[in-house]
Design a protein around this motif. Structure first.
Motif, PDB file in Angstrom:
ATOM      1  N   UNK A   1       0.854  -1.185   0.000  1.00 28.45           N
ATOM      2  CA  UNK A   1       0.000   0.000   0.000  1.00 28.45           C
ATOM      3  C   UNK A   1       0.887   1.231   0.000  1.00 28.45           C
ATOM      4  N   UNK A   2       0.571   2.155  -0.875  1.00 27.27           N
ATOM      5  CA  UNK A   2       1.456   3.294  -1.095  1.00 27.27           C
ATOM      6  C   UNK A   2       0.653   4.582  -1.181  1.00 27.27           C
ATOM      7  N   UNK A   3       1.215   5.649  -0.612  1.00 28.39           N
ATOM      8  CA  UNK A   3       0.646   6.978  -0.766  1.00 28.39           C
ATOM      9  C   UNK A   3       1.379   7.646  -1.925  1.00 28.39           C
ATOM     10  N   UNK A   4       0.685   7.835  -3.026  1.00 30.74           N
ATOM     11  CA  UNK A   4       1.253   8.485  -4.190  1.00 30.74           C
ATOM     12  C   UNK A   4       0.949   9.976  -4.089  1.00 30.74           C
TER      13      UNK A   4
ATOM     14  N   UNK B   1      -4.140  15.437  -6.758  1.00 30.20           N
ATOM     15  CA  UNK B   1      -4.180  15.121  -5.327  1.00 30.20           C
ATOM     16  C   UNK B   1      -3.356  13.875  -4.977  1.00 30.20           C
ATOM     17  N   UNK B   2      -3.156  13.652  -3.693  1.00 36.59           N
ATOM     18  CA  UNK B   2      -2.518  12.423  -3.207  1.00 36.59           C
ATOM     19  C   UNK B   2      -3.517  11.276  -3.348  1.00 36.59           C
ATOM     20  N   UNK B   3      -2.985  10.073  -3.579  1.00 36.30           N
ATOM     21  CA  UNK B   3      -3.841   8.894  -3.693  1.00 36.30           C
ATOM     22  C   UNK B   3      -3.186   7.766  -2.896  1.00 36.30           C
ATOM     23  N   UNK B   4      -3.963   7.166  -2.011  1.00 41.04           N
ATOM     24  CA  UNK B   4      -3.506   6.007  -1.252  1.00 41.04           C
ATOM     25  C   UNK B   4      -4.063   4.789  -1.973  1.00 41.04           C
ATOM     26  N   UNK B   5      -3.186   3.895  -2.449  1.00 42.69           N
ATOM     27  CA  UNK B   5      -3.668   2.804  -3.295  1.00 42.69           C
ATOM     28  C   UNK B   5      -2.864   1.530  -3.102  1.00 42.69           C
ATOM     29  N   UNK B   6      -3.468   0.437  -3.534  1.00 42.23           N
ATOM     30  CA  UNK B   6      -2.821  -0.869  -3.572  1.00 42.23           C
ATOM     31  C   UNK B   6      -2.248  -0.993  -4.984  1.00 42.23           C
ATOM     32  N   UNK B   7      -0.936  -0.812  -5.148  1.00 45.70           N
ATOM     33  CA  UNK B   7      -0.346  -0.677  -6.480  1.00 45.70           C
ATOM     34  C   UNK B   7      -0.379  -1.918  -7.359  1.00 45.70           C
ATOM     35  N   UNK B   8      -0.442  -3.110  -6.780  1.00 49.43           N
ATOM     36  CA  UNK B   8      -0.461  -4.314  -7.624  1.00 49.43           C
ATOM     37  C   UNK B   8      -1.682  -4.320  -8.536  1.00 49.43           C
TER      38      UNK B   8
END
Length: 115
Positions: free
Chosen positions: A45-48, A55-62
């Motif tokens: 999980x990464x905060x882009x 805006x910032x996006x918190x996402x599951x990158x896989x």
């Protein structure tokens, strides 16, 4: 010479570059990219953090990786094709590479083309 990440509207970019070529200027585009932008190696999980107005996006990158890479490659392909169509040199640079080596490689390849 344009040195940029080129994260702008591709059509507007190519229109501007065509204008320089129309005026018979030689144009070289150095496209600067971070290795993470090119490979999207994220797994946790990464905060882009958004660039410029995004805006910032918190996402599951896989779950995003495949689509991101497809979109990214399409973006690169459009820029390369537009440059090629108008006789503009396109050079992709990585922030992890030495600028001296990248420029030397470009100049050597250019010399070989003009012989």
């Amino acid at each position: 010479i344009l040195i940029s990440d080129l994260f702008v509207d591709v059509d507007e970019l190519l229109t501007a570059l065509r204008h320089f070529r129309y005026k018979r200027h030689e144009v070289i585009v150095f496209h600067v990219l971070d290795e993470y932008e090119r490979t999207f190696p994220f797994t946790d999980l990464t905060l882009f953090k958004g660039l410029e107005q995004y805006p910032q996006v918190f996402a599951e990158p896989r779950s995003l990786r495949e689509t991101y890479l497809e979109e990214f490659e399409g973006f690169i392909r459009r820029i390369k094709q537009g440059c090629r169509q108008h006789g503009i040199d396109y050079v992709q640079l990585s922030t992890s590479d030495s600028l001296e080596v990248a420029l030397s490689s470009y100049l050597a390849a250019r010399m070989m083309r003009t012989k």
